[in-house]
Design an enzyme around this catalytic site. Structure first.
Site: not given
Ligand SMILES: Cc1cc2nc3c(=O)[nH]c(=O)nc-3n(C[C@H](O)[C@H](O)[C@H](O)COP(=O)(O)OP(=O)(O)OC[C@H]3O[C@@H](n4cnc5c(N)ncnc54)[C@H](O)[C@@H]3O)c2cc1C
Length: 482
Positions: A73, A359
């Protein structure tokens, strides 16, 4: 490898390294290996610190990061002045540069926000003004005629659009993997299948996992959908995550010629709305829905959700509905009661949270990582002098760039790249072999798919599944498929 630097370990089983002796603890443990945690670990790897990245599941990017709409984005529609607006704007630039450096496929198609009624048409100048306040001065309102010339397959009734140059599509799987690979090659230990179940905050902190106890001077919470629950282990109750499900339909590559830009709706209260976009793999995506749920594991698709998407898709691009569907999937956004990312330092606890990454977290990931490292420094972590990261060059999964099956020179050097295993996605034996032997090898056939596209095409592995599985098993991966 960078001179004088040890490569980190990647573990999936067995006892964790002994961190019990004084001085043997990790300087920082990052919990959660999604795109955010991997980006943070990579950013920290620039410093002379002992870092671990721990993940509950058997691979990196297994949570929300594997199931999004894969758009880099511009942040034109973020809330001006918010942390998200800043980190998306900076992240977009940083990730575009990183993609060029490491080979992550990106295609800068640009977006058009299509107005389907007078109210939406009237909202376009407001959105252009919001974009301007977010630093994007190149948006332009298009009339119905110009829009149709640009997107000839749009359904009847489109009244105009806001053109947003710079919106791009990207490979989210390679992004997460590039961060993790570079982090490990630069010294970060990656412990998979290692859920932190309890924490005993102290000096140092003790993180209790089924594989033993990890001691750490500082802890980063990058737990995605579980960030609030992890916060509670450190006695914090600052926000609550509500999973917001997004279901998507993937149309086969034959649909690719129907759409030239990312077709965005005019945004509503529940977020960005349903879009139609090409992917870097040459498919077309329709989605996502936005459904607030209680269940943090509800990544299934529903008949109602898919029917609603088809109804909306049929209005945007009627011919799309005649195309074959390759797959459906759903991801869960980490929505909270607040309108912004929940990034916070707790200096007294030597603890930093990167929660509520909703997102836009893929785009913002490198900027979130830099922000988290600043928060750690503000909390007293002495970072030490910056040093270069080990270089990485990722295998290309993007259709717009040379793929191995088309590279005569590569095939002459290594005939395994001339043997196609997955015919739908044209994945060669050489690519699968290399993924299985890579720095962060896949823990499952799905992980192998995200690294190569094998089994991701229209037959979903019906033809190549047995060969791919045999290669996976021969490579000596004893862990079961998840
Ligand atoms: C439908 C959809 C569309 C989207 N489209 C876009 C887009 O087009 N562009 C964009 O920039 N973003 C987009 N996003 C947002 C983006 O995908 C997320 O913001 C991003 O993937 C979040 O990453 P994260 O690392 O925070 O979470 P996650 O990928 O969920 O990673 C968190 C990790 O923590 C681990 N975990 C949790 N608790 C523990 C624990 N106690 N011990 C060890 N490990 C643990 C989990 O297993 C997981 O692997 C979209 C999201 C969705 C759902």
């Amino acid at each position: 490898m960078t001179a004088g630097r040890r490569r980190g370990a990647v573990t999936r089983a067995g006892a964790l390294p002994d961190t019990s002796a004084p001085g043997a603890e990790y300087d920082v443990v990052v919990v959660g290996a999604g795109v955010v945690g991997c980006a943070v670990a990579r950013e920290l790897a620039r410093r002379p610190l002992r870092i671990a990245l721990v993940e509950a599941s058997g691979d990196v990017g297994e949570g929300t990061s594997k199931a999004n709409t894969a758009i880099l984005h511009t942040g034109f529609d973020a809330v001006p002045g918010s942390l998200e607006a800043r980190l998306v704007r900076d992240g977009q630039r940083l990730l575009a540069d990183y993609a060029r450096e490491t080979g992550i496929p990106v295609e800068p198609l640009g977006a058009v926000l299509v107005a389907w009624d007078e109210e939406q048409l009237a909202a376009l100048p407001r959105l252009a003004e919001k974009a301007r306040r977010n630093g994007h001065r190149t948006t332009r309102v298009l009339g119905a005629g110009e829009l149709r010339a640009r997107e000839p397959h749009l359904g009847p009734g489109a009244l105009g659009a806001l053109e947003v140059p710079g919106e791009s599509i990207i490979c989210p799987w390679t992004t997460t993997l590039a961060y993790a690979t570079q982090a490990v090659r630069s010294g970060v230990d990656l412990h998979l299948d290692c859920r932190v179940e309890k924490a005993d905050p102290g000096a140092p902190h003790r993180l209790i996992t089924p594989r033993g106890v990890l001691r750490a001077r500082y802890v980063v919470n990058a737990c995605g959908l579980y960030a609030d629950r992890f916060d509670a282990l450190f006695g914090r109750r600052d926000f609550t995550v509500t999973p917001r499900r997004g279901q998507l339909i993937v149309f086969d590559t034959f649909a690719r010629s129907l759409v030239r830009h990312i077709l965005l709706p005019v945004p509503g209260v529940l977020g960005k709305g349903v879009l139609v976009t090409p992917t870097v793999y040459g498919n077309v995506l329709l989605g996502p829905t936005a459904e607030d749920l209680d269940d943090r594991t509800a990544t299934g698709s529903t008949a109602e959700g898919l029917a609603a998407l088809r109804a909306q898709g049929g209005r945007i691009l009627p011919a799309l509905l005649d195309e074959e569907v390759t797959a459906v999937y759903a991801g869960l956004r980490s929505a909270t009661e607040y309108d912004d990312y929940m990034c916070a330092a707790h200096p007294a606890l030597r603890y930093v949270t990167a929660g509520g990454i909703r997102s836009t977290g893929l785009t913002a990931s490198p900027a979130i990582a830099a922000h988290v490292v600043e928060l750690l420094a503000d909390s007293g972590l002495v970072l030490g002098a910056e040093r270069p990261l080990a270089p990485v060059r990722m295998p290309n999964l993007g259709e717009a760039f040379p793929r191995p099956y088309r590279d005569a020179e590569l095939i002459a050097r290594d005939p395994e790249f001339g043997t196609i295993v997955c015919h739908c996605e044209r994945v060669t034996r050489g690519e699968i072999r290399d993924a299985l032997a890579s720095t962060v090898p896949p823990g499952s056939l799905d992980g192998l798919r995200r690294r190569t596209r094998a089994r991701a095409g229209r037959c979903q592995g019906f033809f190549c599944g047995a060969t791919v599985r045999a290669m996976f098993e021969e490579a000596g991966h004893p862990w079961p498929e998840r």
